[in-house]
Design a protein around this motif. Structure first.
Motif, PDB file in Angstrom:
ATOM      1  N   LEU A   1      10.429  -6.467  33.478  1.00  0.00           N
ATOM      2  CA  LEU A   1       9.932  -6.119  34.799  1.00  0.00           C
ATOM      3  C   LEU A   1      10.907  -6.645  35.835  1.00  0.00           C
ATOM      4  CD1 LEU A   1       7.649  -5.063  36.681  1.00  0.00           C
ATOM      5  CD2 LEU A   1       6.730  -7.384  36.624  1.00  0.00           C
ATOM      6  N   LEU A   2      11.374  -5.756  36.713  1.00  0.00           N
ATOM      7  CA  LEU A   2      12.212  -6.148  37.842  1.00  0.00           C
ATOM      8  C   LEU A   2      11.325  -6.159  39.073  1.00  0.00           C
ATOM      9  CD1 LEU A   2      15.322  -3.880  37.173  1.00  0.00           C
ATOM     10  CD2 LEU A   2      14.957  -6.256  36.442  1.00  0.00           C
ATOM     11  N   ALA A   3      11.262  -7.284  39.760  1.00  0.00           N
ATOM     12  CA  ALA A   3      10.384  -7.420  40.919  1.00  0.00           C
ATOM     13  C   ALA A   3      11.058  -8.271  41.993  1.00  0.00           C
ATOM     14  CB  ALA A   3       9.063  -8.054  40.518  1.00  0.00           C
TER      15      ALA A   3
ATOM     16  N   ILE B   1       8.867 -14.110  27.693  1.00  0.00           N
ATOM     17  CA  ILE B   1      10.053 -14.555  26.965  1.00  0.00           C
ATOM     18  C   ILE B   1      11.033 -15.274  27.891  1.00  0.00           C
ATOM     19  CG2 ILE B   1      12.057 -13.790  25.620  1.00  0.00           C
ATOM     20  CD1 ILE B   1       9.475 -13.363  24.147  1.00  0.00           C
ATOM     21  N   ASP B   2      11.273 -14.689  29.079  1.00  0.00           N
ATOM     22  CA  ASP B   2      12.307 -15.226  29.957  1.00  0.00           C
ATOM     23  C   ASP B   2      12.048 -14.803  31.392  1.00  0.00           C
ATOM     24  OD1 ASP B   2      14.750 -16.600  30.465  1.00  0.00           O
ATOM     25  OD2 ASP B   2      15.821 -14.690  30.506  1.00  0.00           O
ATOM     26  N   VAL B   3      12.462 -15.656  32.323  1.00  0.00           N
ATOM     27  CA  VAL B   3      12.422 -15.347  33.750  1.00  0.00           C
ATOM     28  C   VAL B   3      13.780 -15.720  34.333  1.00  0.00           C
ATOM     29  CG1 VAL B   3      11.326 -15.826  35.977  1.00  0.00           C
ATOM     30  CG2 VAL B   3       9.963 -15.905  33.887  1.00  0.00           C
TER      31      VAL B   3
ATOM     32  N   ILE C   1      13.716 -10.756  40.614  1.00  0.00           N
ATOM     33  CA  ILE C   1      13.165 -11.518  39.491  1.00  0.00           C
ATOM     34  C   ILE C   1      13.109 -10.591  38.282  1.00  0.00           C
ATOM     35  CG2 ILE C   1      11.205 -12.883  38.677  1.00  0.00           C
ATOM     36  CD1 ILE C   1      10.425 -13.065  41.740  1.00  0.00           C
ATOM     37  N   ARG C   2      13.655 -11.054  37.191  1.00  0.00           N
ATOM     38  CA  ARG C   2      13.676 -10.280  35.934  1.00  0.00           C
ATOM     39  C   ARG C   2      12.810 -11.032  34.937  1.00  0.00           C
ATOM     40  NH1 ARG C   2      17.559  -6.889  33.127  1.00  0.00           N
ATOM     41  NH2 ARG C   2      17.350  -7.241  30.888  1.00  0.00           N
TER      42      ARG C   2
END
Length: 82
Positions: free
Chosen positions: A36-38, A59-61, A68-69
């Motif tokens: 998710l790209l936000a 899993i990852d930020v 924010i990915r």
């Protein structure tokens, strides 16, 4: 597992990023990864909560230049019980 599906919710405010992710989760297979790209900082709070509710995991930020990915993985299929 296939390549991660990317959901682009940049420029949208809460709850749109989470709603778009939830829609993508409905058609994802077990153990699929989605990204998710936000740009809304609430995604950092909403997505981990959503994943615990759906049986998946975060899993990852990563954040780069205000984007924010969030990488998530869908949950495993539930084994039938007798």
């Amino acid at each position: 597992m296939t390549d991660a599906v990317v959901i682009d919710a940049r420029g949208h405010q809460c709850p749109i990023p989470s709603l778009r992710l939830m829609k993508a989760l409905r058609t994802a297979a077990p153990r699929d990864r989605l990204v998710l790209l936000a740009t809304d900082p609430m995604a950092r709070i909403d997505v981990p909560y959503l994943m615990t509710q759906t049986g998946g995991r975060l899993i990852d930020v990563e954040e780069t230049e205000g984007v924010i990915r969030l990488t998530v993985e869908t949950g495993a299929p539930v084994a039938p019980t007798d």
